[in-house]
Write an enzyme that holds these catalytic residues in place. Sequence first.
Site, PDB file in Angstrom:
ATOM      1  N   MET A   1      44.777  51.560  41.053  1.00 35.18           N
ATOM      2  CA  MET A   1      44.528  52.355  42.273  1.00 35.18           C
ATOM      3  C   MET A   1      45.590  52.005  43.316  1.00 35.18           C
ATOM      4  O   MET A   1      46.004  50.849  43.423  1.00 35.18           O
ATOM      5  CB  MET A   1      43.143  52.035  42.839  1.00 35.18           C
ATOM      6  CG  MET A   1      42.015  52.178  41.839  1.00 35.18           C
ATOM      7  SD  MET A   1      40.409  51.985  42.658  1.00 35.18           S
ATOM      8  CE  MET A   1      39.315  51.853  41.242  1.00 35.18           C
TER       9      MET A   1
ATOM     10  N   GLY B   1      31.850  48.981  33.745  1.00 35.97           N
ATOM     11  CA  GLY B   1      32.321  47.830  34.507  1.00 35.97           C
ATOM     12  C   GLY B   1      31.182  46.893  34.803  1.00 35.97           C
ATOM     13  O   GLY B   1      30.980  45.876  34.124  1.00 35.97           O
ATOM     14  N   SER B   2      30.375  47.238  35.813  1.00 38.77           N
ATOM     15  CA  SER B   2      29.257  46.376  36.226  1.00 38.77           C
ATOM     16  C   SER B   2      28.290  46.086  35.083  1.00 38.77           C
ATOM     17  O   SER B   2      27.769  44.980  34.983  1.00 38.77           O
ATOM     18  CB  SER B   2      28.461  47.021  37.356  1.00 38.77           C
ATOM     19  OG  SER B   2      29.255  47.880  38.108  1.00 38.77           O
TER      20      SER B   2
ATOM     21  N   HIS C   1      39.479  48.511  29.834  1.00 40.42           N
ATOM     22  CA  HIS C   1      39.781  49.590  30.779  1.00 40.42           C
ATOM     23  C   HIS C   1      40.395  48.982  32.042  1.00 40.42           C
ATOM     24  O   HIS C   1      39.801  48.104  32.674  1.00 40.42           O
ATOM     25  CB  HIS C   1      38.481  50.331  31.107  1.00 40.42           C
ATOM     26  CG  HIS C   1      38.647  51.546  31.952  1.00 40.42           C
ATOM     27  ND1 HIS C   1      39.037  52.765  31.445  1.00 40.42           N
ATOM     28  CD2 HIS C   1      38.469  51.733  33.287  1.00 40.42           C
ATOM     29  CE1 HIS C   1      39.074  53.660  32.426  1.00 40.42           C
ATOM     30  NE2 HIS C   1      38.737  53.062  33.560  1.00 40.42           N
TER      31      HIS C   1
ATOM     32  N   SER D   1      35.409  47.837  31.917  1.00 40.36           N
ATOM     33  CA  SER D   1      36.372  47.925  33.015  1.00 40.36           C
ATOM     34  C   SER D   1      36.547  46.565  33.680  1.00 40.36           C
ATOM     35  O   SER D   1      35.590  45.995  34.224  1.00 40.36           O
ATOM     36  CB  SER D   1      35.894  48.935  34.058  1.00 40.36           C
ATOM     37  OG  SER D   1      36.704  48.811  35.213  1.00 40.36           O
TER      38      SER D   1
ATOM     39  N   HIS E   1      43.820  53.535  33.347  1.00 40.70           N
ATOM     40  CA  HIS E   1      43.323  54.706  34.083  1.00 40.70           C
ATOM     41  C   HIS E   1      44.040  54.729  35.428  1.00 40.70           C
ATOM     42  O   HIS E   1      43.739  53.925  36.310  1.00 40.70           O
ATOM     43  CB  HIS E   1      41.793  54.561  34.232  1.00 40.70           C
ATOM     44  CG  HIS E   1      41.155  55.612  35.089  1.00 40.70           C
ATOM     45  ND1 HIS E   1      39.882  55.474  35.605  1.00 40.70           N
ATOM     46  CD2 HIS E   1      41.596  56.825  35.512  1.00 40.70           C
ATOM     47  CE1 HIS E   1      39.563  56.555  36.302  1.00 40.70           C
ATOM     48  NE2 HIS E   1      40.590  57.386  36.272  1.00 40.70           N
TER      49      HIS E   1
ATOM     50  N   MET F   1      44.675  55.904  38.852  1.00 35.36           N
ATOM     51  CA  MET F   1      44.173  56.637  40.019  1.00 35.36           C
ATOM     52  C   MET F   1      45.224  56.480  41.111  1.00 35.36           C
ATOM     53  O   MET F   1      45.037  55.753  42.094  1.00 35.36           O
ATOM     54  CB  MET F   1      42.803  56.066  40.435  1.00 35.36           C
ATOM     55  CG  MET F   1      41.687  56.515  39.511  1.00 35.36           C
ATOM     56  SD  MET F   1      40.233  55.461  39.617  1.00 35.36           S
ATOM     57  CE  MET F   1      40.756  54.106  38.577  1.00 35.36           C
TER      58      MET F   1
ATOM     59  N   ASP G   1      41.804  49.764  35.701  1.00 30.48           N
ATOM     60  CA  ASP G   1      41.812  50.750  36.786  1.00 30.48           C
ATOM     61  C   ASP G   1      42.947  50.468  37.754  1.00 30.48           C
ATOM     62  O   ASP G   1      42.925  49.473  38.483  1.00 30.48           O
ATOM     63  CB  ASP G   1      40.476  50.699  37.535  1.00 30.48           C
ATOM     64  CG  ASP G   1      39.337  51.292  36.723  1.00 30.48           C
ATOM     65  OD1 ASP G   1      39.478  52.450  36.268  1.00 30.48           O
ATOM     66  OD2 ASP G   1      38.318  50.601  36.526  1.00 30.48           O
TER      67      ASP G   1
ATOM     68  N   MET H   1      35.140  61.822  34.974  1.00 32.21           N
ATOM     69  CA  MET H   1      34.593  60.833  35.911  1.00 32.21           C
ATOM     70  C   MET H   1      33.133  61.179  36.199  1.00 32.21           C
ATOM     71  O   MET H   1      32.815  62.326  36.533  1.00 32.21           O
ATOM     72  CB  MET H   1      35.388  60.836  37.220  1.00 32.21           C
ATOM     73  CG  MET H   1      36.804  60.288  37.116  1.00 32.21           C
ATOM     74  SD  MET H   1      36.896  58.605  36.495  1.00 32.21           S
ATOM     75  CE  MET H   1      35.953  57.704  37.735  1.00 32.21           C
TER      76      MET H   1
ATOM     77  N   ASP I   1      33.296  57.706  32.677  1.00 37.40           N
ATOM     78  CA  ASP I   1      33.630  56.518  33.473  1.00 37.40           C
ATOM     79  C   ASP I   1      32.924  56.600  34.814  1.00 37.40           C
ATOM     80  O   ASP I   1      33.139  57.550  35.579  1.00 37.40           O
ATOM     81  CB  ASP I   1      35.163  56.487  33.664  1.00 37.40           C
ATOM     82  CG  ASP I   1      35.639  55.294  34.478  1.00 37.40           C
ATOM     83  OD1 ASP I   1      34.831  54.384  34.745  1.00 37.40           O
ATOM     84  OD2 ASP I   1      36.834  55.280  34.849  1.00 37.40           O
TER      85      ASP I   1
ATOM     86  N   GLY J   1      29.279  54.371  36.579  1.00 34.67           N
ATOM     87  CA  GLY J   1      27.821  54.306  36.546  1.00 34.67           C
ATOM     88  C   GLY J   1      27.234  54.347  35.141  1.00 34.67           C
ATOM     89  O   GLY J   1      26.049  54.654  34.973  1.00 34.67           O
TER      90      GLY J   1
HETATM   91  C1  DX5 Z   1      36.001  53.864  39.291  1.00 36.94           C
HETATM   92  C2  DX5 Z   1      36.669  53.324  38.065  1.00 36.94           C
HETATM   93  C3  DX5 Z   1      35.730  52.836  37.032  1.00 36.94           C
HETATM   94  C4  DX5 Z   1      34.864  51.675  37.465  1.00 36.94           C
HETATM   95  C5  DX5 Z   1      33.557  51.796  36.750  1.00 36.94           C
HETATM   96  O1  DX5 Z   1      36.900  54.636  40.005  1.00 36.94           O
HETATM   97  O2  DX5 Z   1      37.472  54.307  37.456  1.00 36.94           O
HETATM   98  O3  DX5 Z   1      36.410  52.508  35.831  1.00 36.94           O
HETATM   99  O4  DX5 Z   1      35.429  50.435  37.176  1.00 36.94           O
HETATM  100  O5  DX5 Z   1      32.708  50.826  37.233  1.00 36.94           O
HETATM  101  P1  DX5 Z   1      31.133  50.888  36.983  1.00 36.94           P
HETATM  102  O6  DX5 Z   1      30.937  50.882  35.493  1.00 36.94           O
HETATM  103  O7  DX5 Z   1      30.634  49.676  37.650  1.00 36.94           O
HETATM  104  O8  DX5 Z   1      30.646  52.156  37.606  1.00 36.94           O
HETATM  105 ZN    ZN Z   2      38.281  53.879  35.429  1.00 36.06          ZN
END
Ligand code: DX5
Ligand code: ZN
Length: 227
Positions: A42, A202-203, A38, A15, A71, A73, A40, A142, A180, A182
């Site tokens: 928002m 992501g992280s 990925h 991500s 994705h 949101m 995101d 999620m 997706d 954590g």
């Molecule tokens: C959260 C996003 C994820 C986010 C995941 O709403 O949809 O894609 O980037 O980030 P990590 O992997 O750090 O939880």
């Molecule tokens: Zn996402």
Amino acid sequence: MSIDWAIMAVQISPSILAADFARLADEAAAVPNADWLHVDVMDYHFVPNLTLGLPVVEALRKATDTPLDCHLMIADPDRWAPQYAEAGAGSVTIHAEAAKAPIRTLREIRSLGARAGLALSPATPVEPYEDLLGEVDMLLLMTVEPGFGGQKFLDVVLPKIRRARELIGRHGGRVWLQVDGGVDAGTIERCASAGADVFVAGSAVYGASDPVAAIDELRAAAVRATS
Ligand code: DX5
Ligand code: ZN
């Protein structure tokens, strides 16, 4: 429950929410072993956060050959999702909680040549969407509340992943099952053994000192858990 592992292939979708937004082209190039990027999107309405939109997706499309996994949101996916497919996204995922005409929108995404995804937030049950499985290429479960990166993985979603894999199996096993939120070296095996096959991180990727090695490790852990 039986999982047909033979039809599943592990894919990793880093991500870019955890990447440096001022250097997105470089950040895309930093993960050559990713299956997808990925993205995101928002809008401050569906989730309490604002990230990026169509112009950035269009620019990123030109800057990388890695397919974009968008994705959405956003509060009005029926209006905007087709434009992400037109912008060249390889996959466009809408939230079931936001879409007012999901079947029409999913069909539109597919007709524009992208894969169609349906996302469910942690508290949204999967069973009511069984009849829509024929309309989707990927189901996204999620594993954190949508809106922010770096949140703690919600183990409470694991039974839903198992039930979703079972439903997908009953419908031919063609639909990818993405998780997706954590997802990291400590949680990916649990997701994979519950039946997920596409992993957003992501992280765990962009926060690592070596993102390529982080992807290899995540992939190896998921493959181990499914073989
Ligand atoms: C959260 C996003 C994820 C986010 C995941 O709403 O949809 O894609 O980037 O980030 P990590 O992997 O750090 O939880
Ligand atoms: Zn996402």
